[in-house]
Design a protein around this motif. Structure first.
Motif, PDB file in Angstrom:
ATOM      1  N   ALA A 135       0.825  -1.207   0.000  1.00 49.17           N
ATOM      2  CA  ALA A 135       0.000   0.000   0.000  1.00 49.17           C
ATOM      3  C   ALA A 135       0.861   1.260   0.000  1.00 49.17           C
ATOM      4  CB  ALA A 135      -0.933  -0.005   1.215  1.00 49.17           C
ATOM      5  N   PHE A 136       1.938   1.258   0.774  1.00 49.02           N
ATOM      6  CA  PHE A 136       2.838   2.406   0.809  1.00 49.02           C
ATOM      7  C   PHE A 136       3.462   2.649  -0.564  1.00 49.02           C
ATOM      8  CE2 PHE A 136       7.075   4.253   1.589  1.00 49.02           C
ATOM      9  CZ  PHE A 136       6.710   5.402   2.273  1.00 49.02           C
ATOM     10  N   CYS A 137       3.836   1.567  -1.236  1.00 50.94           N
ATOM     11  CA  CYS A 137       4.420   1.695  -2.568  1.00 50.94           C
ATOM     12  C   CYS A 137       3.402   2.247  -3.555  1.00 50.94           C
ATOM     13  CB  CYS A 137       4.934   0.333  -3.027  1.00 50.94           C
ATOM     14  SG  CYS A 137       5.672   0.322  -4.678  1.00 50.94           S
ATOM     15  N   TYR A 138       2.181   1.732  -3.518  1.00 54.73           N
ATOM     16  CA  TYR A 138       1.159   2.133  -4.491  1.00 54.73           C
ATOM     17  C   TYR A 138       0.705   3.573  -4.273  1.00 54.73           C
ATOM     18  CZ  TYR A 138      -3.255   2.138  -7.080  1.00 54.73           C
ATOM     19  OH  TYR A 138      -4.290   2.457  -7.937  1.00 54.73           O
ATOM     20  N   PHE A 139       0.373   3.917  -3.036  1.00 57.86           N
ATOM     21  CA  PHE A 139      -0.244   5.211  -2.782  1.00 57.86           C
ATOM     22  C   PHE A 139       0.765   6.352  -2.653  1.00 57.86           C
ATOM     23  CE2 PHE A 139      -3.586   2.311  -1.252  1.00 57.86           C
ATOM     24  CZ  PHE A 139      -4.660   2.830  -1.960  1.00 57.86           C
ATOM     25  N   PHE A 140       1.966   6.061  -2.185  1.00 62.62           N
ATOM     26  CA  PHE A 140       2.931   7.151  -1.982  1.00 62.62           C
ATOM     27  C   PHE A 140       4.076   7.136  -2.985  1.00 62.62           C
ATOM     28  CE2 PHE A 140       6.800   8.870  -0.043  1.00 62.62           C
ATOM     29  CZ  PHE A 140       6.381  10.172   0.195  1.00 62.62           C
ATOM     30  N   VAL A 141       4.772   5.996  -3.071  1.00 60.60           N
ATOM     31  CA  VAL A 141       5.976   5.954  -3.906  1.00 60.60           C
ATOM     32  C   VAL A 141       5.643   6.170  -5.373  1.00 60.60           C
ATOM     33  CG1 VAL A 141       7.925   4.541  -4.627  1.00 60.60           C
ATOM     34  CG2 VAL A 141       7.152   4.482  -2.256  1.00 60.60           C
ATOM     35  N   PHE A 142       4.643   5.452  -5.881  1.00 61.51           N
ATOM     36  CA  PHE A 142       4.282   5.624  -7.288  1.00 61.51           C
ATOM     37  C   PHE A 142       3.833   7.048  -7.571  1.00 61.51           C
ATOM     38  CE2 PHE A 142       3.156   0.879  -8.091  1.00 61.51           C
ATOM     39  CZ  PHE A 142       4.506   0.588  -8.077  1.00 61.51           C
ATOM     40  N   GLY A 143       3.085   7.633  -6.640  1.00 63.41           N
ATOM     41  CA  GLY A 143       2.619   9.004  -6.840  1.00 63.41           C
ATOM     42  C   GLY A 143       3.738  10.016  -6.895  1.00 63.41           C
ATOM     43  N   GLN A 144       4.874   9.711  -6.257  1.00 66.01           N
ATOM     44  CA  GLN A 144       6.026  10.615  -6.297  1.00 66.01           C
ATOM     45  C   GLN A 144       7.005  10.251  -7.405  1.00 66.01           C
ATOM     46  OE1 GLN A 144       6.125  13.268  -4.244  1.00 66.01           O
ATOM     47  NE2 GLN A 144       4.164  12.590  -3.397  1.00 66.01           N
ATOM     48  N   ALA A 145       7.166   8.957  -7.667  1.00 68.29           N
ATOM     49  CA  ALA A 145       8.197   8.520  -8.607  1.00 68.29           C
ATOM     50  C   ALA A 145       7.799   8.737 -10.060  1.00 68.29           C
ATOM     51  CB  ALA A 145       8.518   7.048  -8.369  1.00 68.29           C
ATOM     52  N   PHE A 146       6.567   8.393 -10.424  1.00 65.98           N
ATOM     53  CA  PHE A 146       6.179   8.465 -11.838  1.00 65.98           C
ATOM     54  C   PHE A 146       6.222   9.886 -12.393  1.00 65.98           C
ATOM     55  CE2 PHE A 146       3.673   4.306 -11.256  1.00 65.98           C
ATOM     56  CZ  PHE A 146       4.792   3.568 -11.603  1.00 65.98           C
ATOM     57  N   PRO A 147       5.705  10.891 -11.693  1.00 62.87           N
ATOM     58  CA  PRO A 147       5.856  12.255 -12.218  1.00 62.87           C
ATOM     59  C   PRO A 147       7.322  12.676 -12.355  1.00 62.87           C
ATOM     60  CG  PRO A 147       4.144  12.195 -10.545  1.00 62.87           C
ATOM     61  CD  PRO A 147       4.830  10.867 -10.502  1.00 62.87           C
ATOM     62  N   ALA A 148       8.155  12.254 -11.396  1.00 70.30           N
ATOM     63  CA  ALA A 148       9.574  12.606 -11.485  1.00 70.30           C
ATOM     64  C   ALA A 148      10.225  11.942 -12.686  1.00 70.30           C
ATOM     65  CB  ALA A 148      10.287  12.196 -10.197  1.00 70.30           C
ATOM     66  N   ILE A 149       9.856  10.683 -12.960  1.00 70.39           N
ATOM     67  CA  ILE A 149      10.425   9.984 -14.115  1.00 70.39           C
ATOM     68  C   ILE A 149       9.967  10.633 -15.416  1.00 70.39           C
ATOM     69  CG2 ILE A 149      10.405   7.786 -15.367  1.00 70.39           C
ATOM     70  CD1 ILE A 149      10.225   6.383 -12.655  1.00 70.39           C
ATOM     71  N   GLN A 150       8.699  11.037 -15.495  1.00 67.93           N
ATOM     72  CA  GLN A 150       8.195  11.665 -16.718  1.00 67.93           C
ATOM     73  C   GLN A 150       8.909  12.989 -16.999  1.00 67.93           C
ATOM     74  OE1 GLN A 150       6.310   9.821 -18.581  1.00 67.93           O
ATOM     75  NE2 GLN A 150       6.170   8.326 -16.915  1.00 67.93           N
ATOM     76  N   LYS A 151       9.270  13.713 -15.951  1.00 66.40           N
ATOM     77  CA  LYS A 151       9.981  14.982 -16.147  1.00 66.40           C
ATOM     78  C   LYS A 151      11.378  14.766 -16.702  1.00 66.40           C
ATOM     79  CE  LYS A 151       7.502  17.435 -12.474  1.00 66.40           C
ATOM     80  NZ  LYS A 151       7.609  18.108 -11.146  1.00 66.40           N
ATOM     81  N   MET A 152      11.957  13.570 -16.467  1.00 66.05           N
ATOM     82  CA  MET A 152      13.290  13.276 -16.976  1.00 66.05           C
ATOM     83  C   MET A 152      13.277  12.875 -18.447  1.00 66.05           C
ATOM     84  SD  MET A 152      14.792  11.014 -13.793  1.00 66.05           S
ATOM     85  CE  MET A 152      14.681  11.589 -12.104  1.00 66.05           C
ATOM     86  N   ALA A 153      12.090  12.554 -18.991  1.00 69.25           N
ATOM     87  CA  ALA A 153      12.019  12.090 -20.378  1.00 69.25           C
ATOM     88  C   ALA A 153      12.321  13.234 -21.340  1.00 69.25           C
ATOM     89  CB  ALA A 153      10.628  11.525 -20.665  1.00 69.25           C
ATOM     90  N   PRO A 154      13.125  13.000 -22.379  1.00 72.80           N
ATOM     91  CA  PRO A 154      13.396  14.037 -23.375  1.00 72.80           C
ATOM     92  C   PRO A 154      12.123  14.474 -24.087  1.00 72.80           C
ATOM     93  CG  PRO A 154      14.946  12.204 -23.573  1.00 72.80           C
ATOM     94  CD  PRO A 154      13.866  11.766 -22.634  1.00 72.80           C
ATOM     95  N   ALA A 155      12.108  15.705 -24.557  1.00 73.82           N
ATOM     96  CA  ALA A 155      10.923  16.229 -25.239  1.00 73.82           C
ATOM     97  C   ALA A 155      10.646  15.496 -26.542  1.00 73.82           C
ATOM     98  CB  ALA A 155      11.100  17.723 -25.501  1.00 73.82           C
TER      99      ALA A 155
END
Length: 260
Positions: A135-155
């Motif tokens: 639950a901690f991974c799903y509700f907190f970690v994914f919510g923080q990690a996925f937006p950060a990963i998307q920001k690292m993607a090249p345009a």
């Protein structure tokens, strides 16, 4: 000449069962576990359905994708098989307490009373801790990690993750966080088996933090938030494990060893 005290009677004396009886009971317990998982799987297939179950699993990633972007399915049958696989895994996760109860019912008759006082709380607490880790991974970690990963993607890159690759990633993360949250259980078991003492656990605190940082860096996505999100709970749970080890060493001690 002083007489030695009479030995206490063996609690398990006379409870031995033939080997074939153990095999029959093991078969029955396995069948009951399969029936439980199957029943939950069928219920989830009926409502909300495999597609909705997968959509729920993919929600943290989909929310972080650019507007208009969707996940893709590379395999021909992936749109059908992957939601079914997710639903089956969800059924197993929901039925896990029932499965563990079958395991407990099988092994409990062969345990002494003081051993039961250790095993039953460990089984219950390990299940709860695993759920908390997922639950901690799903509700907190994914919510923080996925937006950060998307920001690292090249345009120049169109982000459209494959549904099967996403499932593999999610399972890896769920297992990593679920197992990481089992630190108190592992500490208690090691202390109860005599591998380490409570004093050694306190002395090795700094080394555990170093090892936990290495593990967090290996299993989490390449962002600081995810690493810290795994490192801090592991460290806190290690402290909980030290306290729990001291308690269970007294609570589950054999009658002859607990007497002064």
């Amino acid at each position: 000449m002083s007489s030695s005290p009479d030995p206490q009677p063996d609690e398990l004396a006379g409870t031995e069962a033939p080997f074939v009886s153990h095999l029959i009971e093991l078969r029955d317990r396995l069948l009951h576990s399969v029936y439980g998982v199957g029943a939950i799987f069928i219920l989830l297939c009926l409502y909300p359905g495999p597609s909705q179950v997968y959509d729920l699993l993919a929600l943290p990633l989909v929310k972080s994708l650019p507007e208009g972007s969707k996940m893709i399915a590379v395999g021909v049958v992936s749109p059908f098989l992957i939601p079914i696989k997710v639903t089956l895994l969800a059924g197993f996760g929901v039925a896990l307490p029932w499965v563990l109860y079958q395991v407990w019912a099988f092994v409990a008759p062969g345990l002494y009373r003081h051993e039961q006082r250790l095993v039953l709380p460990l089984v219950a607490s390990s299940t709860i801790l695993f759920y908390l880790g997922v639950a901690f991974c799903y509700f907190f970690v994914f919510g923080q990690a996925f937006p950060a990963i998307q920001k690292m993607a090249p345009a120049s890159v169109a982000v459209s993750p494959d549904i099967e690759a996403y499932l593999d990633f999610v399972l890896t993360m769920f297992i990593a966080f679920g197992v990481a949250f089992e630190v108190p259980v592992a500490v208690v078991v090691l202390a109860r088996l005599g591998v380490v003492t409570v004093e050694q656990l306190r002395e090795w605190r700094r080394y555990f933090w170093v090892a936990a940082a290495a593990v967090a860096g290996l299993v989490t996505p390449p962002d600081a938030v995810s690493m810290i999100a795994l490192l801090v709970p592991m460290g806190l749970l290690y402290e909980v494990g030290i306290w729990a080890a001291g308690f269970f060493l007294k609570y589950s001690a054999a009658p002859d060893s607990s007497a002064s």
